[in-house]
Design a protein around this motif. Structure first.
Motif, short mmCIF file in Angstrom:
data_model
loop_
_atom_site.label_atom_id
_atom_site.label_comp_id
_atom_site.label_asym_id
_atom_site.label_seq_id
_atom_site.Cartn_x
_atom_site.Cartn_y
_atom_site.Cartn_z
N ILE A 1 0.85 -1.20 0.00
CA ILE A 1 0.00 0.00 0.00
C ILE A 1 0.88 1.25 0.00
O ILE A 1 2.09 1.18 0.21
N VAL A 2 0.21 2.38 -0.25
CA VAL A 2 0.91 3.66 -0.24
C VAL A 2 0.53 4.42 1.03
O VAL A 2 -0.66 4.50 1.37
N ASP A 3 1.53 4.93 1.74
CA ASP A 3 1.28 5.82 2.88
C ASP A 3 1.07 7.21 2.31
O ASP A 3 2.03 7.87 1.92
N SER A 4 -0.17 7.65 2.25
CA SER A 4 -0.39 8.90 1.51
C SER A 4 0.26 10.11 2.21
O SER A 4 0.58 11.10 1.56
N GLY B 1 -3.87 10.14 -8.03
CA GLY B 1 -5.14 10.80 -7.76
C GLY B 1 -5.11 12.21 -8.32
O GLY B 1 -4.15 12.61 -8.99
N GLU B 2 -6.15 12.99 -8.01
CA GLU B 2 -6.24 14.38 -8.52
C GLU B 2 -5.04 15.21 -8.10
O GLU B 2 -4.54 16.05 -8.85
N ASP B 3 -4.55 14.98 -6.84
CA ASP B 3 -3.44 15.78 -6.33
C ASP B 3 -2.07 15.19 -6.70
O ASP B 3 -1.05 15.69 -6.24
N GLY B 4 -2.07 14.15 -7.49
CA GLY B 4 -0.80 13.55 -7.91
C GLY B 4 -0.30 12.48 -6.97
O GLY B 4 0.61 11.73 -7.31
N ARG B 5 -0.88 12.41 -5.78
CA ARG B 5 -0.46 11.35 -4.87
C ARG B 5 -1.09 10.04 -5.30
O ARG B 5 -2.21 10.01 -5.83
N VAL B 6 -0.37 8.95 -5.07
CA VAL B 6 -0.76 7.71 -5.73
C VAL B 6 -1.43 6.72 -4.79
O VAL B 6 -1.33 6.81 -3.57
N SER B 7 -2.09 5.75 -5.42
CA SER B 7 -2.60 4.60 -4.68
C SER B 7 -2.33 3.36 -5.54
O SER B 7 -2.08 3.48 -6.74
N ILE B 8 -2.38 2.21 -4.91
CA ILE B 8 -2.13 0.97 -5.64
C ILE B 8 -3.46 0.27 -5.89
O ILE B 8 -4.25 0.06 -4.96
N ASN B 9 -3.72 -0.05 -7.13
CA ASN B 9 -4.93 -0.77 -7.50
C ASN B 9 -4.73 -2.25 -7.13
O ASN B 9 -3.96 -2.97 -7.77
N ALA B 10 -5.44 -2.67 -6.08
CA ALA B 10 -5.21 -4.01 -5.52
C ALA B 10 -5.55 -5.12 -6.51
O ALA B 10 -4.98 -6.21 -6.45
N SER B 11 -6.47 -4.84 -7.45
CA SER B 11 -6.84 -5.93 -8.35
C SER B 11 -5.80 -6.09 -9.47
O SER B 11 -5.75 -7.13 -10.12
N LEU B 12 -4.97 -5.07 -9.69
CA LEU B 12 -3.93 -5.19 -10.73
C LEU B 12 -2.57 -5.56 -10.12
O LEU B 12 -1.74 -6.21 -10.77
N CYS B 13 -2.32 -5.12 -8.86
CA CYS B 13 -1.01 -5.35 -8.24
C CYS B 13 -0.82 -6.84 -7.98
O CYS B 13 -1.71 -7.51 -7.48
N VAL B 14 0.36 -7.34 -8.35
CA VAL B 14 0.63 -8.76 -8.13
C VAL B 14 1.63 -8.97 -7.00
O VAL B 14 1.93 -10.10 -6.63
N GLY B 15 2.19 -7.88 -6.48
CA GLY B 15 3.10 -8.01 -5.35
C GLY B 15 4.55 -8.23 -5.71
O GLY B 15 5.28 -8.90 -4.98
N CYS B 16 5.01 -7.65 -6.82
CA CYS B 16 6.42 -7.83 -7.21
C CYS B 16 7.32 -7.02 -6.26
O CYS B 16 8.48 -7.35 -6.07
N GLY B 17 6.78 -5.93 -5.71
CA GLY B 17 7.51 -5.17 -4.69
C GLY B 17 8.56 -4.21 -5.20
O GLY B 17 9.24 -3.57 -4.41
N PHE C 1 10.80 8.20 -1.25
CA PHE C 1 10.33 8.72 0.04
C PHE C 1 9.79 7.62 0.97
O PHE C 1 9.12 7.91 1.95
N ASN C 2 10.09 6.37 0.61
CA ASN C 2 9.62 5.23 1.41
C ASN C 2 8.12 5.28 1.68
O ASN C 2 7.66 4.93 2.77
N ALA C 3 7.39 5.75 0.70
CA ALA C 3 5.94 5.88 0.88
C ALA C 3 5.20 4.59 0.57
O ALA C 3 4.02 4.45 0.89
N ILE C 4 5.88 3.64 -0.11
CA ILE C 4 5.22 2.38 -0.44
C ILE C 4 5.75 1.30 0.51
O ILE C 4 6.97 1.17 0.70
N ARG C 5 4.83 0.58 1.14
CA ARG C 5 5.29 -0.43 2.10
C ARG C 5 4.37 -1.65 2.06
O ARG C 5 3.27 -1.61 1.51
N VAL C 6 4.88 -2.71 2.69
CA VAL C 6 4.11 -3.95 2.75
C VAL C 6 3.01 -3.81 3.79
O VAL C 6 3.27 -3.38 4.90
N LEU C 7 1.80 -4.16 3.37
CA LEU C 7 0.70 -4.18 4.33
C LEU C 7 0.60 -5.57 4.94
O LEU C 7 0.53 -5.74 6.15
#
Lengths: 642, 192
Positions: free
Chosen positions: A573-576, A597-613, A621-627
């Motif tokens: 997931i992304v720590d917004s 998103g509208e403000d340029g900050r991102v999210s991960i689409n869970a149905s497309l993400c396969v977890g390559c990491g 910025f270490n904003a993406i981490r393992v949930l």
């Protein structure tokens, strides 16, 4: 892939691809040996035969290392009296063209069918060459099916003809025959001849000039006999009134378009229609008989005006004056595949009939283009990202000499790492020239694992022998991904899915005399970048070729494997709060599973993400981490260790 | 039913478009009809636009449907629905997912659903938009979206005049995930 329909019961009617119908006919004829190299639109013939072989125990089926080897293997088997086929896409026959010509000189001792799948319209190819010219050029008859049912029948007839004449035959399919499913009525399966006897005969199998001169004369007289026999083969049929002023000749799939167009123009009962399956050599007697008393002939065929040209030549030789329409007369286009509306329009204009096609709906807004992309989690994405960074950090400019496979998609932004793409193996080949003449840039040749075994080896040898320093980036994902995951010599399994000897790319490369070889995990972008930077130093400062093997599983294979082994994949997931909207993950790394998103900050689409990491590594910025962490085996699957 | 039916099946590579088209073709063959299913293989299966031409019934010869001659479109992505609309007859029926998958090109903006719906409807066609992917998730697996759309299309179009419910069910049964697919089909085609 699973092809239960290829083993359908005698007399049943099964929906199957043209390619599977070819495979079925091989089983009905008793083909004992089948080889090929994958290539769209040809691959399902061997796949379906491999499916059958894994259940029946026969015939012998292999994915060969390239088309030339596939051809020679089937040719050798047919020399020894085992009915054999070889399959490839149209451009593959260029690779196999050397033995192709020789096979007509020597002939064979059993059926030898060369299946060439042409790609008019270039759906997945670099050109739309018409391989019927090879038939003309090499003195090899060509059969052209008009659909799946005819693919079965033409294959059977071609195999029989080849057996009788002891001569190779080409079955020319096209994309829409190979990849259209239609109902096929099935015949009985036959037990194949699996073992052969090679009868020594130096004057036949050894075509030194002294023997070849004699064989050429024999070939020419055999060609005349074949022309005579094919002239009256009932597989070519006629319908419609004998006294029609106009004759429409539909060649292969062209027949289907012609017939539907005549039906639509309500001219099916007033125009004579000739269906040609045996296009090379053209059935001379039939053509002369059917040309008699006509004022015009229209030829409808896929590809170049091959039949049209040969027909005109026959009419000229026999002093028959009749107007011939087709592609040379520009009633039909010489480029692209046949289209029903274009054929109807051409026939209406020649026949003087009214035809007003439907006006297609033209919506007020147009969607953006959707070209194919690297899958989410594709190992090539992280390698291309690392490659771009390595070149940039080395303060170098590079020429990216690319090749054919899923990695061809690296030609698109943001990667732009395929400056050339010519043919299989062409990447390292071109680099052999570029490295000698372009001195101010580093030459990076990219090649996939299957393509490496197909055509990369002599080119690497050449680079070492002639001192053409380059980086060779071998993208090893363990499979021939683009054409549908066929195995190759580095996969460790064979065409039937059984365990096979596995050739390790770095060992092969070292054996070829390359001293600078490194291996990196494709899913570790930093490691790949470090190895490429090292390779750049070797090339630039030491004038040495350096081969980097980037290894990481095709993500489609990896996900399937994880499901079958019940291995849990991690969830990211992304720590917004931490995301600074820099865009590196979706612009530079370009993962389709990451959405801004509208403000340029991102999210991960869970149905497309396969977890390559890999996004976790590229985020500054270490904003993406393992949930939720995955099982440790997931990393081993990605690294192709499991 | 005499005559023929031209069906465009479209969407994005990887959505199960080939399976949906094959189910239609196999059901037609079970009913003794002629059928042609012209597939897209190779490169475009990697997340590109995918279109399959399905033709069933009489006097079908050529694998490709001419522009303006499709009777039905079953589409798994809304922008692809609009992209393929040139194939449709003006009296055709469209069954489309409301799903929008943005193309993975840096800087490219997808169209908005309401604009697509308006553009499709302004052409005067009968268009049914449903959130099949969402419904599929509720049923337990997003992969059954294709069969939900097929079921819905069966109910609202002429497909039912050509293909019997029995053959359609028999054909769907051959898919992996048989039970969920059958459930989706019966639910959306209202076959019970």
């Amino acid at each position: 892939m699973s092809y239960p329909e290829v083993l359908g019961e005698l007399g049943s009617r099964a929906l199957m691809l043209g390619n599977v119908a070819v495979a079925r006919a091989c089983l009905e004829h008793g083909v004992g040996f089948a080889s090929g190299y994958p290539g769209t639109p040809s691959s399902e013939v061997i796949e379906a035969l491999a499916y059958a072989a894994s259940r029946l125990g026969y015939p012998y089926v292999e994915w060969s290392v390239n088309e030339k080897v596939a051809f020679e293997a089937a040719y050798g088997s047919a020399m020894a009296g085992v009915p054999s086929i070889v399959t490839m896409k149209h451009v593959g026959l260029n690779v196999a063209s050397d033995p192709l010509f020789s096979s007509a000189y020597t002939g064979v001792e059993a059926s030898f069918l060369i299946v060439s799948a042409d790609d008019p319209g270039m759906w997945s190819s670099q050109n739309e060459q018409d391989n019927r010219w090879y038939g003309v050029h090499a003195y090899i008859p060509v059969f052209e099916p008009a659909g799946a049912q005819e693919a079965r029948e033409s294959t059977l007839e071609a195999l029989k003809f080849s057996e009788n004449m002891k001569h190779p035959v080409i079955l020319r399919s096209t994309t829409r025959v190979s990849h259209t499913r239609a109902p096929v009525t099935l015949g009985a399966l036959a037990r194949p001849r699996l073992s052969g006897v090679f009868t020594k005969d130096v004057s036949r199998w050894n075509i030194v000039p002294m023997h070849a001169r004699k064989l050429k004369e024999e070939l020419l007289s055999r060609w005349e006999r074949m022309e005579e026999m094919l002239s009256e083969n009932p597989i070519n049929t006629v319908e419609g009134p004998e006294d029609s002023k106009i004759l429409v000749v539909g060649v292969g799939l062209g027949y289907r378009y012609a017939r539907e167009s005549l039906f639509k123009l309500k001219a099916l009962n007033s125009v004579r229609l000739l269906k040609i399956v045996t296009s090379i050599p053209p059935p001379r007697k039939l053509l002369l008989r059917e040309s008699e008393g006509r004022s015009a002939i229209v030829v409808v065929e896929e590809g170049d005006p091959v039949f049209e040209t040969l027909l005109k030549s026959i009419l000229y030789e026999e002093d028959v004056r009749v107007k011939v329409y087709g592609k040379a007369s520009r009633h039909l286009k010489k480029s692209g595949e046949l289209k029903a509306d274009a054929v109807t329009k051409a026939l209406a204009s020649i026949l003087g009939l009214n035809y007003s096609p439907e006006t297609p709906i033209n919506p007020p807004i147009t969607p953006p283009p959707r070209p194919p992309v690297l899958c989410p989690g594709c190992p090539y994405r992280s390698v291309f990202y690392a490659l771009r960074r390595a070149v940039k950090m080395s303060k170098m400019e590079a020429i990216y000499s690319g090749d054919i496979g899923c990695y061809s998609l690296g030609l698109n932004p943001p990667f732009n790492v395929q400056d050339t793409l010519i043919e299989m193996g062409g990447g390292i080949g071109l680099a052999n020239g570029l490295a000698h003449v372009v001195k101010d840039k580093v030459i990076v040749a990219t090649i996939g694992d299957s393509t490496f075994f197909h055509a990369g080896l002599p080119e690497i040898v050449n680079s070492i022998y002639n001192g053409a320093p380059m980086i060779v980036l071998v993208l090893d994902n363990g499979t021939t991904a683009m054409t549908g995951h066929q195995p190759h010599p580095g996969s460790g399994r064979d065409a039937l899915g059984r365990e096979a000897r596995k050739l390790v790319i770095e060992d092969v490369v070292k054996g070829l005399g390359v001293s600078r070889v490194s291996v990196a995990n494709s899913f570790n972008a930093r490691e790949v970048e470090a190895k490429i930077r090292e390779a750049i130093r070797d090339v630039v400062y030491e004038g040495e070729t350096h081969v980097v093997v980037a290894r990481g599983a095709c993500i489609l294979d990896a996900v399937r494997r994880a499901s079958s082994l019940k291995v849990k994949r991690p969830i990211y997931i992304v720590d917004s709060d931490k995301c600074r909207a820099c865009g590196i993950c979706y612009k530079a790394f370009n993962c389709p599973a990451i959405m801004p998103g509208e403000d340029g900050r991102v999210s991960i689409n869970a149905s497309l993400c396969v977890g390559c990491g890999v996004c976790e590594q590229v985020c500054p910025f270490n904003a993406i981490r393992v949930l939720e962490p995955g099982d440790p085996e997931w990393g081993r699957i990605l690294g192709m260790e499991l | 039913m005499r005559g023929s039916l031209n069906i465009i099946v479209g969407g994005v590579g990887g959505q199960g478009i080939l399976s949906l088209a094959r189910v239609l073709g196999e059901a037609a063959v079970l009913d003794g009809l002629e059928a042609l299913v012209a597939e897209t293989h190779g490169l475009s299966q990697r997340g590109g636009s995918v279109i399959v031409h399905v033709r069933i019934g009489e006097n079908i010869e050529a694998p490709l449907i001419p522009m303006g001659e499709a009777d039905i479109m079953i589409s798994m992505e809304a922008m692809e629905t609009l992209r393929n609309i040139g194939y449709m007859r003006r009296k055709g029926v469209i069954v489309s997912d409301t799903l929008i998958i943005p193309p993975s090109i840096p800087g490219v903006k997808p169209l908005k659903l309401e604009d697509i719906v308006e553009a499709v409807k302004s052409a005067g066609l009968e268009a049914h938009f449903l959130s099949a992917s969402e419904e599929a998730k509720k049923l337990g697996d997003s992969r059954v979206a294709n069969i939900i759309l097929l079921g819905y299309a069966y109910r609202v179009s002429h497909i039912k005049d050509f293909i019997s419910p029995r053959s359609l069910m028999k054909s769907v049964e051959t898919l992996p995930g048989r039970d969920l697919n059958l459930k989706a089909l019966t639910l959306y085609a209202t076959l019970d």
